[in-house]
Scaffold this motif. Structure first.
Motif, PDB file in Angstrom:
ATOM      1  N   LEU A 199       0.812  -1.217   0.000  1.00 37.50           N
ATOM      2  CA  LEU A 199       0.000   0.000   0.000  1.00 37.50           C
ATOM      3  C   LEU A 199       0.848   1.271   0.000  1.00 37.50           C
ATOM      4  O   LEU A 199       0.418   2.302  -0.507  1.00 37.50           O
ATOM      5  CB  LEU A 199      -0.956   0.005   1.198  1.00 37.50           C
ATOM      6  CG  LEU A 199      -2.186  -0.873   1.062  1.00 37.50           C
ATOM      7  CD1 LEU A 199      -2.959  -0.911   2.372  1.00 37.50           C
ATOM      8  CD2 LEU A 199      -3.084  -0.408  -0.073  1.00 37.50           C
ATOM      9  N   ARG A 200       2.049   1.184   0.535  1.00 34.73           N
ATOM     10  CA  ARG A 200       2.931   2.360   0.530  1.00 34.73           C
ATOM     11  C   ARG A 200       3.308   2.778  -0.877  1.00 34.73           C
ATOM     12  O   ARG A 200       3.515   3.947  -1.147  1.00 34.73           O
ATOM     13  CB  ARG A 200       4.220   2.067   1.308  1.00 34.73           C
ATOM     14  CG  ARG A 200       4.071   2.076   2.790  1.00 34.73           C
ATOM     15  CD  ARG A 200       5.413   1.940   3.423  1.00 34.73           C
ATOM     16  NE  ARG A 200       6.095   0.762   2.830  1.00 34.73           N
ATOM     17  CZ  ARG A 200       7.133   0.183   3.336  1.00 34.73           C
ATOM     18  NH1 ARG A 200       7.667   0.639   4.420  1.00 34.73           N
ATOM     19  NH2 ARG A 200       7.664  -0.865   2.772  1.00 34.73           N
ATOM     20  N   ASP A 201       3.409   1.820  -1.788  1.00 38.22           N
ATOM     21  CA  ASP A 201       3.950   2.084  -3.122  1.00 38.22           C
ATOM     22  C   ASP A 201       2.908   2.232  -4.229  1.00 38.22           C
ATOM     23  O   ASP A 201       3.288   2.467  -5.371  1.00 38.22           O
ATOM     24  CB  ASP A 201       4.917   0.955  -3.511  1.00 38.22           C
ATOM     25  CG  ASP A 201       6.083   0.839  -2.539  1.00 38.22           C
ATOM     26  OD1 ASP A 201       6.468   1.872  -1.964  1.00 38.22           O
ATOM     27  OD2 ASP A 201       6.587  -0.282  -2.364  1.00 38.22           O
ATOM     28  N   ILE A 202       1.636   2.058  -3.920  1.00 33.44           N
ATOM     29  CA  ILE A 202       0.636   2.162  -4.980  1.00 33.44           C
ATOM     30  C   ILE A 202      -0.197   3.429  -4.812  1.00 33.44           C
ATOM     31  O   ILE A 202      -0.309   3.972  -3.724  1.00 33.44           O
ATOM     32  CB  ILE A 202      -0.286   0.924  -5.042  1.00 33.44           C
ATOM     33  CG1 ILE A 202      -1.061   0.741  -3.746  1.00 33.44           C
ATOM     34  CG2 ILE A 202       0.490  -0.316  -5.383  1.00 33.44           C
ATOM     35  CD1 ILE A 202      -2.090  -0.357  -3.803  1.00 33.44           C
ATOM     36  N   LYS A 203      -0.775   3.845  -5.929  1.00 30.09           N
ATOM     37  CA  LYS A 203      -1.584   5.064  -5.938  1.00 30.09           C
ATOM     38  C   LYS A 203      -3.013   4.750  -5.502  1.00 30.09           C
ATOM     39  O   LYS A 203      -3.490   3.630  -5.634  1.00 30.09           O
ATOM     40  CB  LYS A 203      -1.603   5.665  -7.347  1.00 30.09           C
ATOM     41  CG  LYS A 203      -0.242   6.079  -7.841  1.00 30.09           C
ATOM     42  CD  LYS A 203      -0.321   6.541  -9.276  1.00 30.09           C
ATOM     43  CE  LYS A 203       1.074   6.814  -9.813  1.00 30.09           C
ATOM     44  NZ  LYS A 203       1.090   7.008 -11.242  1.00 30.09           N
ATOM     45  N   SER A 204      -3.681   5.786  -5.022  1.00 26.00           N
ATOM     46  CA  SER A 204      -5.074   5.662  -4.647  1.00 26.00           C
ATOM     47  C   SER A 204      -5.935   6.250  -5.767  1.00 26.00           C
ATOM     48  O   SER A 204      -5.531   7.237  -6.370  1.00 26.00           O
ATOM     49  CB  SER A 204      -5.310   6.428  -3.344  1.00 26.00           C
ATOM     50  OG  SER A 204      -6.570   6.144  -2.816  1.00 26.00           O
ATOM     51  N   PRO A 205      -7.056   5.710  -6.088  1.00 24.47           N
ATOM     52  CA  PRO A 205      -7.695   4.508  -5.561  1.00 24.47           C
ATOM     53  C   PRO A 205      -6.964   3.240  -6.029  1.00 24.47           C
ATOM     54  O   PRO A 205      -6.318   3.224  -7.065  1.00 24.47           O
ATOM     55  CB  PRO A 205      -9.109   4.564  -6.145  1.00 24.47           C
ATOM     56  CG  PRO A 205      -8.973   5.350  -7.402  1.00 24.47           C
ATOM     57  CD  PRO A 205      -7.863   6.328  -7.149  1.00 24.47           C
ATOM     58  N   ILE A 206      -7.130   2.199  -5.261  1.00 27.05           N
ATOM     59  CA  ILE A 206      -6.453   0.931  -5.532  1.00 27.05           C
ATOM     60  C   ILE A 206      -7.025   0.298  -6.797  1.00 27.05           C
ATOM     61  O   ILE A 206      -8.231   0.201  -6.965  1.00 27.05           O
ATOM     62  CB  ILE A 206      -6.618  -0.027  -4.333  1.00 27.05           C
ATOM     63  CG1 ILE A 206      -5.931   0.580  -3.099  1.00 27.05           C
ATOM     64  CG2 ILE A 206      -6.065  -1.407  -4.651  1.00 27.05           C
ATOM     65  CD1 ILE A 206      -6.213  -0.168  -1.822  1.00 27.05           C
ATOM     66  N   GLN A 207      -6.129  -0.118  -7.680  1.00 23.40           N
ATOM     67  CA  GLN A 207      -6.515  -0.797  -8.917  1.00 23.40           C
ATOM     68  C   GLN A 207      -5.997  -2.232  -8.856  1.00 23.40           C
ATOM     69  O   GLN A 207      -4.793  -2.462  -8.769  1.00 23.40           O
ATOM     70  CB  GLN A 207      -5.919  -0.086 -10.137  1.00 23.40           C
ATOM     71  CG  GLN A 207      -6.376   1.341 -10.296  1.00 23.40           C
ATOM     72  CD  GLN A 207      -7.867   1.429 -10.577  1.00 23.40           C
ATOM     73  OE1 GLN A 207      -8.402   0.645 -11.351  1.00 23.40           O
ATOM     74  NE2 GLN A 207      -8.533   2.374  -9.939  1.00 23.40           N
ATOM     75  N   TYR A 208      -6.905  -3.196  -8.904  1.00 25.09           N
ATOM     76  CA  TYR A 208      -6.542  -4.605  -8.790  1.00 25.09           C
ATOM     77  C   TYR A 208      -5.518  -5.028  -9.838  1.00 25.09           C
ATOM     78  O   TYR A 208      -4.560  -5.743  -9.538  1.00 25.09           O
ATOM     79  CB  TYR A 208      -7.791  -5.488  -8.888  1.00 25.09           C
ATOM     80  CG  TYR A 208      -7.451  -6.956  -8.950  1.00 25.09           C
ATOM     81  CD1 TYR A 208      -7.016  -7.633  -7.815  1.00 25.09           C
ATOM     82  CD2 TYR A 208      -7.531  -7.663 -10.143  1.00 25.09           C
ATOM     83  CE1 TYR A 208      -6.684  -8.969  -7.864  1.00 25.09           C
ATOM     84  CE2 TYR A 208      -7.200  -8.999 -10.209  1.00 25.09           C
ATOM     85  CZ  TYR A 208      -6.774  -9.644  -9.070  1.00 25.09           C
ATOM     86  OH  TYR A 208      -6.435 -10.969  -9.125  1.00 25.09           O
TER      87      TYR A 208
END
Length: 158
Positions: free
Chosen positions: A35-44
């Motif tokens: 979660l630290r390295d991905i952008k929001s909103p979460i994309q599967y």
């Protein structure tokens, strides 16, 4: 009436039903790290690609020019590898092999090889009873994990 967030939490717990708590904690730590390295909103799709790329880099090794192997599953007593050849699966293109901490030679994952490898160890009786009762490649229908690994995970190494 439960909230939308509580429904999502219930669905997540359905996914981990039957697993050991320590395994769930390990997965939660991995999720937090990702979660630290991905952008929001979460994309599967982004997460799926990231996991596949990471897994391939750390767990795949070339066997020869006709295939590769990767870590399929493990516990403290045994590591299971899947060897994938260029042949289609229905022609015998995928095989399971294993190693143990005291026997580092890759051996085919068969009943006879498991019996001989665990002979004269503190796990000999456990292995014998398991192999009489279950098939070597039987899986837990809830977790999809090999039953042998689930059994060995429950045995304290000391």
């Amino acid at each position: 009436m439960i909230t939308h967030q509580d429904q999502i939490i219930q669905n997540l717990f359905k996914q981990v039903n039957g697993m050991e708590k320590i395994e769930v904690y390990d997965m939660l730590l991995k999720i937090e790290t990702m979660l630290r390295d991905i952008k929001s909103p979460i994309q599967y799709d982004e997460i799926k690609k990231r996991i596949e790329n990471t897994s391939k880099k750390s767990n795949v090794s070339a066997v020869d020019s006709s295939g590769y192997c990767y870590l399929y599953d493990q516990c403290q007593y045994i590591k299971i590898y899947k060897i994938k050849t260029l042949l289609p699966n229905f022609l015998g293109g995928e095989y399971l092999y294993f190693i143990t901490p005291w026997q580092l030679k890759l051996m085919e994952y068969t009943k006879d090889n498991l019996q001989s490898t665990f002979a004269e160890t503190h796990l000999e009786a456990v292995m014998s009873v398991f192999l009489q009762r279950d098939k070597v490649k039987s899986k837990n229908p809830v977790t999809g994990r090999l039953r042998l690994l689930e059994l060995l995970d429950q045995i304290d190494p000391e």
